[in-house]
Design a protein around this motif. Structure first.
Motif, PDB file in Angstrom:
ATOM      1  N   MET A   1      -9.869   0.156 -14.683  1.00 16.82           N
ATOM      2  CA  MET A   1     -10.199  -0.770 -13.612  1.00 16.82           C
ATOM      3  C   MET A   1     -10.470   0.042 -12.355  1.00 16.82           C
ATOM      4  SD  MET A   1      -7.984  -3.970 -12.118  1.00 16.82           S
ATOM      5  CE  MET A   1      -6.518  -3.021 -11.938  1.00 16.82           C
ATOM      6  N   THR A   2     -11.580  -0.223 -11.712  1.00 12.06           N
ATOM      7  CA  THR A   2     -11.913   0.478 -10.480  1.00 12.06           C
ATOM      8  C   THR A   2     -11.686  -0.434  -9.291  1.00 12.06           C
ATOM      9  OG1 THR A   2     -14.216  -0.237 -10.500  1.00 12.06           O
ATOM     10  CG2 THR A   2     -13.702   1.799 -11.687  1.00 12.06           C
ATOM     11  N   ALA A   3     -11.848   0.133  -8.116  1.00 20.83           N
ATOM     12  CA  ALA A   3     -11.617  -0.630  -6.892  1.00 20.83           C
ATOM     13  C   ALA A   3     -12.828  -1.460  -6.500  1.00 20.83           C
ATOM     14  CB  ALA A   3     -11.235   0.315  -5.761  1.00 20.83           C
ATOM     15  N   THR A   4     -13.856  -1.477  -7.320  1.00 15.68           N
ATOM     16  CA  THR A   4     -15.025  -2.287  -7.012  1.00 15.68           C
ATOM     17  C   THR A   4     -14.744  -3.732  -7.370  1.00 15.68           C
ATOM     18  OG1 THR A   4     -15.974  -1.876  -9.182  1.00 15.68           O
ATOM     19  CG2 THR A   4     -16.581  -0.360  -7.421  1.00 15.68           C
ATOM     20  N   SER A   5     -15.598  -4.636  -6.926  1.00 14.16           N
ATOM     21  CA  SER A   5     -15.329  -6.034  -7.227  1.00 14.16           C
ATOM     22  C   SER A   5     -15.652  -6.331  -8.682  1.00 14.16           C
ATOM     23  CB  SER A   5     -16.075  -6.945  -6.275  1.00 14.16           C
ATOM     24  OG  SER A   5     -17.408  -6.937  -6.378  1.00 14.16           O
ATOM     25  N   ARG A  25      -0.922   1.298  -6.802  1.00 13.57           N
ATOM     26  CA  ARG A  25      -1.786   2.044  -5.863  1.00 13.57           C
ATOM     27  C   ARG A  25      -1.622   1.498  -4.454  1.00 13.57           C
ATOM     28  NH1 ARG A  25      -6.407   1.675  -9.580  1.00 13.57           N
ATOM     29  NH2 ARG A  25      -7.310   0.186  -8.117  1.00 13.57           N
ATOM     30  N   LEU A  26      -1.600   0.173  -4.342  1.00 12.12           N
ATOM     31  CA  LEU A  26      -1.449  -0.431  -3.015  1.00 12.12           C
ATOM     32  C   LEU A  26      -0.081  -0.106  -2.415  1.00 12.12           C
ATOM     33  CD1 LEU A  26      -3.172  -3.844  -3.654  1.00 12.12           C
ATOM     34  CD2 LEU A  26      -3.801  -2.208  -1.869  1.00 12.12           C
ATOM     35  N   GLU A  27       0.951  -0.128  -3.215  1.00 16.57           N
ATOM     36  CA  GLU A  27       2.287   0.164  -2.709  1.00 16.57           C
ATOM     37  C   GLU A  27       2.419   1.624  -2.288  1.00 16.57           C
ATOM     38  OE1 GLU A  27       4.812  -1.354  -5.848  1.00 16.57           O
ATOM     39  OE2 GLU A  27       5.050  -3.244  -4.765  1.00 16.57           O
ATOM     40  N   ARG A  28       1.786   2.530  -3.013  1.00 19.33           N
ATOM     41  CA  ARG A  28       1.828   3.958  -2.642  1.00 19.33           C
ATOM     42  C   ARG A  28       1.020   4.222  -1.383  1.00 19.33           C
ATOM     43  NH1 ARG A  28       0.682   4.739  -8.068  1.00 19.33           N
ATOM     44  NH2 ARG A  28      -1.441   5.323  -7.528  1.00 19.33           N
ATOM     45  N   ASP A  29      -0.021   3.421  -1.181  1.00 21.23           N
ATOM     46  CA  ASP A  29      -0.906   3.572  -0.020  1.00 21.23           C
ATOM     47  C   ASP A  29      -1.413   5.007   0.087  1.00 21.23           C
ATOM     48  OD1 ASP A  29      -2.356   2.663   2.144  1.00 21.23           O
ATOM     49  OD2 ASP A  29      -0.745   3.058   3.571  1.00 21.23           O
ATOM     50  N   ASP A  30      -1.815   5.558  -1.049  1.00 24.41           N
ATOM     51  CA  ASP A  30      -2.291   6.940  -1.116  1.00 24.41           C
ATOM     52  C   ASP A  30      -3.798   6.931  -1.357  1.00 24.41           C
ATOM     53  OD1 ASP A  30      -2.331   9.689  -1.225  1.00 24.41           O
ATOM     54  OD2 ASP A  30      -1.742   9.774  -3.326  1.00 24.41           O
ATOM     55  N   TYR A  31      -4.542   6.663  -0.308  1.00 22.46           N
ATOM     56  CA  TYR A  31      -5.988   6.554  -0.406  1.00 22.46           C
ATOM     57  C   TYR A  31      -6.638   7.612   0.479  1.00 22.46           C
ATOM     58  CZ  TYR A  31      -5.111   1.972  -2.481  1.00 22.46           C
ATOM     59  OH  TYR A  31      -4.680   0.961  -3.294  1.00 22.46           O
ATOM     60  N   ASN A  32      -7.870   7.965   0.121  1.00 22.02           N
ATOM     61  CA  ASN A  32      -8.617   8.941   0.919  1.00 22.02           C
ATOM     62  C   ASN A  32      -9.091   8.356   2.238  1.00 22.02           C
ATOM     63  OD1 ASN A  32      -8.385  11.027  -0.960  1.00 22.02           O
ATOM     64  ND2 ASN A  32     -10.112  10.233  -2.139  1.00 22.02           N
ATOM     65  N   ASN A  33      -9.307   7.043   2.249  1.00 18.99           N
ATOM     66  CA  ASN A  33      -9.729   6.379   3.488  1.00 18.99           C
ATOM     67  C   ASN A  33      -9.274   4.920   3.436  1.00 18.99           C
ATOM     68  OD1 ASN A  33     -11.964   4.593   2.487  1.00 18.99           O
ATOM     69  ND2 ASN A  33     -12.844   6.557   1.867  1.00 18.99           N
ATOM     70  N   PRO A  34      -9.236   4.269   4.586  1.00 25.69           N
ATOM     71  CA  PRO A  34      -8.735   2.886   4.617  1.00 25.69           C
ATOM     72  C   PRO A  34      -9.611   1.901   3.852  1.00 25.69           C
ATOM     73  CG  PRO A  34      -9.389   3.615   6.823  1.00 25.69           C
ATOM     74  CD  PRO A  34      -9.530   4.783   5.914  1.00 25.69           C
ATOM     75  N   PHE A  35     -10.867   2.229   3.644  1.00 25.16           N
ATOM     76  CA  PHE A  35     -11.753   1.312   2.943  1.00 25.16           C
ATOM     77  C   PHE A  35     -11.398   1.203   1.463  1.00 25.16           C
ATOM     78  CE2 PHE A  35     -14.139   2.789   6.638  1.00 25.16           C
ATOM     79  CZ  PHE A  35     -14.311   1.571   7.271  1.00 25.16           C
ATOM     80  N   GLU A  36     -10.899   2.280   0.870  1.00 25.27           N
ATOM     81  CA  GLU A  36     -10.455   2.220  -0.523  1.00 25.27           C
ATOM     82  C   GLU A  36      -9.279   1.262  -0.665  1.00 25.27           C
ATOM     83  OE1 GLU A  36      -9.547   6.179  -1.740  1.00 25.27           O
ATOM     84  OE2 GLU A  36     -11.637   6.809  -1.794  1.00 25.27           O
ATOM     85  N   ALA A  37      -8.347   1.323   0.262  1.00 20.45           N
ATOM     86  CA  ALA A  37      -7.205   0.413   0.238  1.00 20.45           C
ATOM     87  C   ALA A  37      -7.671  -1.029   0.410  1.00 20.45           C
ATOM     88  CB  ALA A  37      -6.203   0.783   1.329  1.00 20.45           C
ATOM     89  N   GLN A  39     -10.534  -2.270  -0.431  1.00 15.10           N
ATOM     90  CA  GLN A  39     -11.176  -2.708  -1.675  1.00 15.10           C
ATOM     91  C   GLN A  39     -10.133  -3.165  -2.688  1.00 15.10           C
ATOM     92  OE1 GLN A  39     -13.497   0.767  -2.710  1.00 15.10           O
ATOM     93  NE2 GLN A  39     -15.384  -0.293  -2.180  1.00 15.10           N
ATOM     94  N   ASP A  40      -9.065  -2.383  -2.830  1.00 20.21           N
ATOM     95  CA  ASP A  40      -8.004  -2.774  -3.763  1.00 20.21           C
ATOM     96  C   ASP A  40      -7.337  -4.071  -3.329  1.00 20.21           C
ATOM     97  OD1 ASP A  40      -8.405  -0.723  -5.541  1.00 20.21           O
ATOM     98  OD2 ASP A  40      -6.563   0.358  -5.051  1.00 20.21           O
ATOM     99  N   TRP A  41      -7.119  -4.223  -2.018  1.00 20.41           N
ATOM    100  CA  TRP A  41      -6.498  -5.444  -1.505  1.00 20.41           C
ATOM    101  C   TRP A  41      -7.373  -6.653  -1.819  1.00 20.41           C
ATOM    102  CZ3 TRP A  41      -7.577  -9.355   1.939  1.00 20.41           C
ATOM    103  CH2 TRP A  41      -6.505 -10.171   2.285  1.00 20.41           C
ATOM    104  N   HIS A  42      -8.679  -6.517  -1.607  1.00 20.58           N
ATOM    105  CA  HIS A  42      -9.595  -7.625  -1.902  1.00 20.58           C
ATOM    106  C   HIS A  42      -9.640  -7.918  -3.397  1.00 20.58           C
ATOM    107  CE1 HIS A  42     -11.246  -8.779   1.951  1.00 20.58           C
ATOM    108  NE2 HIS A  42     -11.303  -7.502   2.285  1.00 20.58           N
ATOM    109  N   LEU A  43      -9.543  -6.890  -4.198  1.00 19.83           N
ATOM    110  CA  LEU A  43      -9.511  -7.088  -5.639  1.00 19.83           C
ATOM    111  C   LEU A  43      -8.256  -7.852  -6.048  1.00 19.83           C
ATOM    112  CD1 LEU A  43     -10.596  -6.683  -8.452  1.00 19.83           C
ATOM    113  CD2 LEU A  43      -9.691  -4.353  -8.398  1.00 19.83           C
ATOM    114  N   LEU A  44      -7.108  -7.469  -5.514  1.00 17.54           N
ATOM    115  CA  LEU A  44      -5.863  -8.187  -5.822  1.00 17.54           C
ATOM    116  C   LEU A  44      -5.962  -9.641  -5.362  1.00 17.54           C
ATOM    117  CD1 LEU A  44      -3.039  -7.721  -7.063  1.00 17.54           C
ATOM    118  CD2 LEU A  44      -2.204  -7.388  -4.735  1.00 17.54           C
ATOM    119  N   ARG A  45      -6.580  -9.863  -4.241  1.00 18.00           N
ATOM    120  CA  ARG A  45      -6.760 -11.222  -3.719  1.00 18.00           C
ATOM    121  C   ARG A  45      -7.679 -12.038  -4.641  1.00 18.00           C
ATOM    122  NH1 ARG A  45      -9.785 -13.872   0.615  1.00 18.00           N
ATOM    123  NH2 ARG A  45      -8.389 -15.379   1.564  1.00 18.00           N
ATOM    124  N   ALA A  46      -8.745 -11.423  -5.128  1.00 21.41           N
ATOM    125  CA  ALA A  46      -9.646 -12.117  -6.057  1.00 21.41           C
ATOM    126  C   ALA A  46      -8.910 -12.482  -7.343  1.00 21.41           C
ATOM    127  CB  ALA A  46     -10.860 -11.239  -6.371  1.00 21.41           C
TER     128      ALA A  46
END
Length: 70
Positions: A1-5, A25-37, A39-46
């Motif tokens: 599963m990727t962070a894309t929609s 991944r969201l709980e670790r908050d270990d992303y290269n940039n805030p946009f990756e986080a 994307q994951d947040w929006h995916l979890l919301r979807a």
């Protein structure tokens, strides 16, 4: 599963393990940039809109509050 929609069919095929991995991944908050986080947040919301049973243990990550609009 990727962070894309994902499509509705892809969300329907997700397993609890897929969602647990996303939440971790969201709980670790270990992303290269805030946009990756984001994307994951929006995916979890979807996922929450289509498969709420999968995200119940991770609702705290969405920080959704009920509003009284009356």
């Amino acid at each position: 599963m990727t962070a894309t929609s994902l499509t509705e069919q892809e969300i329907a095929a997700l397993t609890p393990e897929d969602v647990a991995h996303l939440a971790a991944r969201l709980e670790r908050d270990d992303y290269n940039n805030p946009f990756e986080a984001l994307q994951d947040w929006h995916l979890l919301r979807a996922i929450a809109f289509q498969r709420q049973e999968l995200i119940e243990p991770y609702l705290h990550l969405l920080d959704i509050e009920a509003y009284d609009e009356a």
